[in-house]
Design a protein around this motif. Structure first.
Motif, PDB file in Angstrom:
ATOM      1  N   GLU A  17       0.821  -1.211   0.000  1.00 29.23           N
ATOM      2  CA  GLU A  17       0.000   0.000   0.000  1.00 29.23           C
ATOM      3  C   GLU A  17       0.856   1.262   0.000  1.00 29.23           C
ATOM      4  O   GLU A  17       0.514   2.253  -0.656  1.00 29.23           O
ATOM      5  CB  GLU A  17      -0.944  -0.007   1.207  1.00 29.23           C
ATOM      6  N   ILE A  18       1.984   1.233   0.742  1.00 30.79           N
ATOM      7  CA  ILE A  18       2.874   2.402   0.745  1.00 30.79           C
ATOM      8  C   ILE A  18       3.386   2.656  -0.665  1.00 30.79           C
ATOM      9  O   ILE A  18       3.498   3.811  -1.107  1.00 30.79           O
ATOM     10  CB  ILE A  18       4.041   2.199   1.727  1.00 30.79           C
ATOM     11  N   ALA A  19       3.715   1.582  -1.388  1.00 30.11           N
ATOM     12  CA  ALA A  19       4.179   1.754  -2.772  1.00 30.11           C
ATOM     13  C   ALA A  19       3.105   2.435  -3.616  1.00 30.11           C
ATOM     14  O   ALA A  19       3.400   3.342  -4.407  1.00 30.11           O
ATOM     15  CB  ALA A  19       4.556   0.402  -3.371  1.00 30.11           C
ATOM     16  N   LYS A  20       1.850   2.033  -3.448  1.00 31.99           N
ATOM     17  CA  LYS A  20       0.760   2.616  -4.249  1.00 31.99           C
ATOM     18  C   LYS A  20       0.542   4.088  -3.928  1.00 31.99           C
ATOM     19  O   LYS A  20       0.394   4.927  -4.830  1.00 31.99           O
ATOM     20  CB  LYS A  20      -0.521   1.826  -4.018  1.00 31.99           C
ATOM     21  N   VAL A  21       0.518   4.430  -2.620  1.00 26.64           N
ATOM     22  CA  VAL A  21       0.265   5.837  -2.278  1.00 26.64           C
ATOM     23  C   VAL A  21       1.482   6.702  -2.595  1.00 26.64           C
ATOM     24  O   VAL A  21       1.344   7.874  -2.968  1.00 26.64           O
ATOM     25  CB  VAL A  21      -0.157   6.000  -0.801  1.00 26.64           C
ATOM     26  N   ALA A  22       2.688   6.123  -2.470  1.00 26.57           N
ATOM     27  CA  ALA A  22       3.886   6.879  -2.837  1.00 26.57           C
ATOM     28  C   ALA A  22       3.891   7.163  -4.333  1.00 26.57           C
ATOM     29  O   ALA A  22       4.309   8.248  -4.769  1.00 26.57           O
ATOM     30  CB  ALA A  22       5.138   6.111  -2.424  1.00 26.57           C
ATOM     31  N   GLU A  23       3.433   6.208  -5.141  1.00 22.60           N
ATOM     32  CA  GLU A  23       3.280   6.465  -6.578  1.00 22.60           C
ATOM     33  C   GLU A  23       2.230   7.548  -6.813  1.00 22.60           C
ATOM     34  O   GLU A  23       2.441   8.478  -7.608  1.00 22.60           O
ATOM     35  CB  GLU A  23       2.867   5.196  -7.312  1.00 22.60           C
ATOM     36  N   GLN A  24       1.106   7.434  -6.114  1.00 19.67           N
ATOM     37  CA  GLN A  24       0.007   8.393  -6.292  1.00 19.67           C
ATOM     38  C   GLN A  24       0.465   9.823  -6.043  1.00 19.67           C
ATOM     39  O   GLN A  24       0.066  10.746  -6.756  1.00 19.67           O
ATOM     40  CB  GLN A  24      -1.139   8.033  -5.351  1.00 19.67           C
ATOM     41  N   PHE A  25       1.323  10.007  -5.027  1.00 20.01           N
ATOM     42  CA  PHE A  25       1.764  11.352  -4.669  1.00 20.01           C
ATOM     43  C   PHE A  25       3.205  11.641  -5.122  1.00 20.01           C
ATOM     44  O   PHE A  25       3.851  12.544  -4.610  1.00 20.01           O
ATOM     45  CB  PHE A  25       1.593  11.573  -3.165  1.00 20.01           C
ATOM     46  N   ASN A  26       3.686  10.815  -6.049  1.00 19.51           N
ATOM     47  CA  ASN A  26       4.933  11.084  -6.773  1.00 19.51           C
ATOM     48  C   ASN A  26       6.179  11.092  -5.890  1.00 19.51           C
ATOM     49  O   ASN A  26       7.058  11.928  -6.071  1.00 19.51           O
ATOM     50  CB  ASN A  26       4.832  12.429  -7.529  1.00 19.51           C
ATOM     51  N   TYR A  27       6.274  10.149  -4.963  1.00 16.26           N
ATOM     52  CA  TYR A  27       7.542  10.065  -4.227  1.00 16.26           C
ATOM     53  C   TYR A  27       8.090   8.631  -4.084  1.00 16.26           C
ATOM     54  O   TYR A  27       8.965   8.373  -3.271  1.00 16.26           O
ATOM     55  CB  TYR A  27       7.461  10.761  -2.860  1.00 16.26           C
ATOM     56  N   LEU A  28       7.604   7.718  -4.914  1.00 17.62           N
ATOM     57  CA  LEU A  28       8.155   6.361  -4.908  1.00 17.62           C
ATOM     58  C   LEU A  28       9.443   6.307  -5.722  1.00 17.62           C
ATOM     59  O   LEU A  28       9.523   6.858  -6.816  1.00 17.62           O
ATOM     60  CB  LEU A  28       7.143   5.379  -5.506  1.00 17.62           C
ATOM     61  N   SER A  29      10.467   5.642  -5.171  1.00 21.43           N
ATOM     62  CA  SER A  29      11.732   5.422  -5.903  1.00 21.43           C
ATOM     63  C   SER A  29      12.268   4.046  -5.534  1.00 21.43           C
ATOM     64  O   SER A  29      12.899   3.871  -4.482  1.00 21.43           O
ATOM     65  CB  SER A  29      12.772   6.486  -5.549  1.00 21.43           C
ATOM     66  N   ILE A  30      12.010   3.058  -6.382  1.00 22.43           N
ATOM     67  CA  ILE A  30      12.558   1.720  -6.185  1.00 22.43           C
ATOM     68  C   ILE A  30      13.752   1.562  -7.115  1.00 22.43           C
ATOM     69  O   ILE A  30      13.641   1.748  -8.324  1.00 22.43           O
ATOM     70  CB  ILE A  30      11.507   0.638  -6.470  1.00 22.43           C
ATOM     71  N   TYR A  31      14.897   1.250  -6.535  1.00 19.80           N
ATOM     72  CA  TYR A  31      16.127   1.056  -7.312  1.00 19.80           C
ATOM     73  C   TYR A  31      16.486  -0.425  -7.339  1.00 19.80           C
ATOM     74  O   TYR A  31      16.379  -1.131  -6.317  1.00 19.80           O
ATOM     75  CB  TYR A  31      17.295   1.811  -6.681  1.00 19.80           C
ATOM     76  N   ILE A  32      16.928  -0.899  -8.498  1.00 19.48           N
ATOM     77  CA  ILE A  32      17.406  -2.278  -8.638  1.00 19.48           C
ATOM     78  C   ILE A  32      18.725  -2.249  -9.415  1.00 19.48           C
ATOM     79  O   ILE A  32      18.810  -1.624 -10.481  1.00 19.48           O
ATOM     80  CB  ILE A  32      16.383  -3.167  -9.357  1.00 19.48           C
ATOM     81  N   LEU A  33      19.730  -2.919  -8.866  1.00 15.16           N
ATOM     82  CA  LEU A  33      21.025  -3.059  -9.534  1.00 15.16           C
ATOM     83  C   LEU A  33      21.105  -4.460 -10.128  1.00 15.16           C
ATOM     84  O   LEU A  33      20.980  -5.453  -9.407  1.00 15.16           O
ATOM     85  CB  LEU A  33      22.167  -2.837  -8.535  1.00 15.16           C
ATOM     86  N   GLU A  34      21.297  -4.513 -11.439  1.00 10.90           N
ATOM     87  CA  GLU A  34      21.384  -5.786 -12.152  1.00 10.90           C
ATOM     88  C   GLU A  34      22.818  -6.059 -12.568  1.00 10.90           C
ATOM     89  O   GLU A  34      23.548  -5.156 -12.972  1.00 10.90           O
ATOM     90  CB  GLU A  34      20.526  -5.761 -13.420  1.00 10.90           C
ATOM     91  N   SER A  35      23.209  -7.314 -12.469  1.00  9.56           N
ATOM     92  CA  SER A  35      24.489  -7.769 -12.996  1.00  9.56           C
ATOM     93  C   SER A  35      24.202  -8.863 -14.013  1.00  9.56           C
ATOM     94  O   SER A  35      23.725  -9.948 -13.657  1.00  9.56           O
ATOM     95  CB  SER A  35      25.380  -8.309 -11.875  1.00  9.56           C
TER      96      SER A  35
END
Length: 397
Positions: free
Chosen positions: A266-284
């Motif tokens: 739910e935090i991910a959804k509301v953070a997206e809604q109010f434009n402050y979600l930032s999920i980072y993924i490092l791929e090798s």
């Protein structure tokens, strides 16, 4: 509103010519469930924008998400203060019967837990804000029944400390316990290649970062991705990395508890809604080796949850990701990287800057409140005595 408690006060000042009304200050207590938060959410967000310390953890969507995930059946007491009808302060509390140091108490506590990371009295910076704080305290003592007032995850210097100071000034027993020293990195801005944010780190640490980045790059292409959408597939990638290591083995991974997973979903959804979600993924070479569930808010980056694949531990992928995220933060104009939580050793590699967070207790003047104060003071004294004796014994060796 059902369950609402209302007190109003209007002060006047008298001059020789006329009586001039002061702004009308009203305090309300709203009892219910998460709906009491949602009922004033729009005003609450406006208040956050002018508040003492605007952070995502103090916003209504954050408090509402906590309540739905972790306290769906708990009675909520939402205290609001208004000046001439405009919202100037909000304090979201949970009312509960609980045990504290073996004593059954009627407790008012912060509407937050360890996943919420920070809690505060949300208060404007206007001249009337301190009057609102005083009025809230008077409301708590005059209109609400409780023995213990317990506030966790409070930053030192936060507005909530004014409420505690008011309690102390009115003769209430108060206690404090330090919980965390939360690390953060000030970002001076400028050219990311200059890496001014690395100046406070040890040269050996910086050399190890460069070496490990080269060595991991030799295994395949390294790619940094940032996502600002709560895509279930992206969230699942983060959850899988987090569960792959010791958190999965210890049973503390997010997906192993339905309430915790509900909170982060739910935090991910509301953070997206109010434009402050930032999920980072490092791929090798196409494999996720490290990830961060983060928030970009008000020019600052908050690291909510880190994770890395322990199969790549020789390369310290979690630290490599911090470095890559810092570079991205500079490019985006962020002024700070906030690690949140405790001052773990891996965070100390990056910075010596920390913010103290406290747990505050106020004991009411009820029979139970006074007894609890005496008990806690006795336990604290006994603990300090034991520590003093140990210190003396060590110094005598």
């Amino acid at each position: 509103m059902p369950g609402q408690i209302l007190i109003s006060r209007q002060d006047v000042v008298t001059s020789h010519e006329q009586t001039i009304p002061k702004p009308l200050l009203t305090v309300e207590g709203h009892r219910g469930g998460v709906e009491v938060v949602e009922s004033i959410a729009a005003e609450w967000r406006e208040l956050c924008a002018e508040a003492h310390n605007d952070q995502p953890f103090f916003r209504p969507e954050w408090v509402g998400t906590y309540l739905r995930a972790f306290a769906p059946c708990k009675p909520i007491l939402l205290i609001t203060a208004r000046v001439d009808g405009r919202l100037k302060a909000v304090l979201p509390l949970v009312e509960e019967q609980a045990w504290h140091w073996g004593v059954p108490v009627r407790k008012l506590r912060s509407a937050a837990n360890v996943h919420c990371l920070r809690f505060d009295l949300i208060r404007s910076t206007t001249r009337e804000s301190r009057l609102a704080t005083q009025a809230i305290w008077e409301f708590l003592t005059d209109s609400i029944t409780w023995d213990l007032f317990e506030m966790e995850h409070v930053l030192a210097g936060a507005p909530l400390e004014d409420l505690v100071s008011t309690a102390y000034a009115n003769g209430f027993a108060v206690a404090r316990r330090e919980s965390w020293h939360a690390p953060y990195i000030p970002i001076l801005g400028g050219d990311p290649a200059g890496e001014s944010w690395l100046q406070g780190t040890d040269p050996k640490f910086r050399a190890n970062l460069r070496r490990r980045w080269r060595n991991l790059s030799a295994q395949g292409t390294l790619t940094l991705q940032r996502f600002d959408k709560a895509d279930p597939q992206i969230l699942q990638r983060f959850y899988e990395v987090e569960r792959s290591g010791w958190k999965g083995r210890s049973g503390s991974a997010i997906t192993l508890d339905q309430h915790t997973k509900q909170f982060y979903d739910e935090i991910a959804k509301v953070a997206e809604q109010f434009n402050y979600l930032s999920i980072y993924i490092l791929e090798s070479n196409g494999r996720d080796v490290a990830a961060q569930f983060g928030l970009s808010y008000g020019g600052r980056y908050f690291l909510l949850k880190p994770a890395y694949d322990e199969a790549y531990s020789q390369y310290s992928p979690g630290q490599l990701l911090v470095h890559a995220v810092l570079e991205d933060c500079v490019k985006r104009g962020c002024t700070e990287f906030d690690f949140l939580g405790a001052s773990d050793n891996w965070k100390k590699d990056w910075t010596s800057h920390t913010r103290v967070q406290n747990v505050w207790y106020v004991f009411n003047k009820t029979r139970t409140g006074r007894a609890l104060d005496v008990l806690v003071s006795a336990i604290k004294h006994a603990r300090n005595t034991i520590l003093d004796r140990r210190s003396h014994a060590l110094n005598s060796i």
